[in-house]
Design a protein around this motif. Structure first.
Motif, PDB file in Angstrom:
ATOM      1  N   VAL A  97      13.346   4.094  -4.830  1.00 13.55           N
ATOM      2  CA  VAL A  97      13.166   3.373  -3.563  1.00 13.55           C
ATOM      3  C   VAL A  97      11.937   2.470  -3.661  1.00 13.55           C
ATOM      4  O   VAL A  97      11.963   1.304  -3.250  1.00 13.55           O
ATOM      5  CB  VAL A  97      13.015   4.359  -2.386  1.00 13.55           C
ATOM      6  N   VAL A  98      10.859   3.016  -4.216  1.00  8.96           N
ATOM      7  CA  VAL A  98       9.611   2.247  -4.348  1.00  8.96           C
ATOM      8  C   VAL A  98       9.834   1.027  -5.229  1.00  8.96           C
ATOM      9  O   VAL A  98       9.378  -0.082  -4.905  1.00  8.96           O
ATOM     10  CB  VAL A  98       8.484   3.131  -4.917  1.00  8.96           C
TER      11      VAL A  98
ATOM     12  N   VAL B  74      11.664  -1.623  -3.357  1.00 10.79           N
ATOM     13  CA  VAL B  74      10.756  -2.282  -2.412  1.00 10.79           C
ATOM     14  C   VAL B  74       9.853  -3.264  -3.148  1.00 10.79           C
ATOM     15  O   VAL B  74       9.549  -4.357  -2.651  1.00 10.79           O
ATOM     16  CB  VAL B  74       9.914  -1.234  -1.649  1.00 10.79           C
TER      17      VAL B  74
ATOM     18  N   ALA C  46       9.414  -7.111  -2.212  1.00 12.39           N
ATOM     19  CA  ALA C  46       8.065  -7.597  -1.896  1.00 12.39           C
ATOM     20  C   ALA C  46       7.643  -8.699  -2.850  1.00 12.39           C
ATOM     21  O   ALA C  46       6.965  -9.662  -2.452  1.00 12.39           O
ATOM     22  CB  ALA C  46       7.068  -6.440  -1.955  1.00 12.39           C
TER      23      ALA C  46
END
Length: 340
Positions: free
Chosen positions: A319-320, A323, A327
């Protein structure tokens, strides 16, 4: 007094311009890297040790090589979704060839490694020619092409190996090219090969007609065509360059594990795109440097190793990373605005 105020104004203006120039070239990534290192160091003191720093450098070397591969196709507004599975297919096929020539490390090990490495590069070239021809000459969307070749490569990797790892590779493979290999003396082989890939990629992109043309093609395909550049051939060759680096990555990962794993490439597509895009290689093409990929590779490695040390769940790590990619695209747009 007036002169002093003017001098201070000029100095402040110069500092501001330098800061904006730095952000325009490298974005916010160096700052984010420092913040992450401090944060992980506070959560887990082992993160800031010398041994862990070496571990980060070694782990990022694999990712930087694959990030460089993605950069070549990103420059011409493409990408390679087949990268991870091609790593697996090349690794399995190369391992089987090495074992066939020198089973159990018996026979001519040097010959088996030489033939295996040459075959790996040849398979990489073939994969690049297929992807590049379909994209450049048949005008098929890179997403469709590389998604299709991903399925083909996966089928090849699992079929020829029966879905099982290829074992019994000569110990000399790991002894030479593994993380503790001796081929380059005190320098870990993955790091040395990564540095060589960085140097060659930088020379190709900055000092050759082919490399400079990739930036023109990515920035404005119409201008490249009107200017008489053989943009189709150069686009195809960008996929060949990508797949050659993928083949080198496959050899390094095979040496790292000492086996040919059909599942070695799982997740590498996301990581390689994250390394390139997070570092500043634009998804819109025409922009990207080797230093961007190095920074992106370090970021992904710092995140991965930091989250492992702080015992963050593996699914949450995905998930990170997702992201991070989103980003990175947002920050890339912000960086473009600063540049304007």
């Amino acid at each position: 007094m007036t002169n002093l105020v003017s001098a201070n104004g000029i100095q402040n203006g110069g500092s501001k311009q330098a800061a904006l120039r730095f952000l325009a070239n490298y974005g916010f990534l160096p700052i984010i890297l420092v913040v992450l290192c401090i944060a992980f160091g506070l959560m887990e003191p082992r993160f800031l040790t010398f041994d862990n720093a070496l571990n980060i450098i070694e782990q990022s070397s694999y990712l930087i090589v694959l990030g460089l591969a993605q950069m070549f196709v990103l420059l011409v507004r493409g990408f390679d979704l087949s990268l991870g599975v091609v790593v697996s297919a090349i690794g399995v096929a190369t391992a089987m060839l090495i074992v066939a020539i020198a089973p159990g490390g018996e026979g001519s090990v040097a010959l088996s490694l030489l033939v295996g490495f040459c075959a790996a590069i040849a398979m990489g070239v073939l994969a690049g020619v297929i992807n590049g021809t379909l994209v450049a000459y048949l005008d098929i969307n890179p997403f469709v092409v590389t998604l299709g070749t991903q399925g083909v490569a996966f089928g090849i990797a699992t079929t020829i190996s029966g879905g099982f790892p290829v074992m019994d590779l000569p110990p000399a493979l790991t002894g030479l090219l593994g993380q503790n290999g001796s081929l380059f003396g005190p320098v870990p082989p993955p790091v040395a090969i990564c540095l060589a890939a960085m140097l060659i990629s930088s020379l190709v992109l900055n000092r050759t007609v082919f490399g400079r043309s990739l930036y023109i093609i990515g920035s404005s395909p119409k201008a490249a065509e009107v200017g008489g550049l053989p943009w189709r051939r150069f686009t195809m060759l960008s996929y060949v360059a990508c797949s050659i680096l993928v083949a080198i990555g496959a050899i390094l990962m095979m040496a790292r594990t000492g086996t040919g794993e059909p599942s070695t490439g799982a997740g590498l597509v996301l990581l390689s795109i994250a390394a390139a895009v997070a570092g500043g290689v634009s998804l819109r093409g025409g922009e990207g440097r080797v230093s961007h990929v190095v920074l992106g590779g370090l970021l992904v490695s710092v995140l991965s190793i930091g989250m492992n040390l702080t015992r963050i769940d593996g699914f949450l790590q995905q998930v990170v990373l997702g992201v991070v990619i989103v980003a990175a695209v947002f920050l890339d747009r912000l960086r473009q605005r600063i540049r304007i």
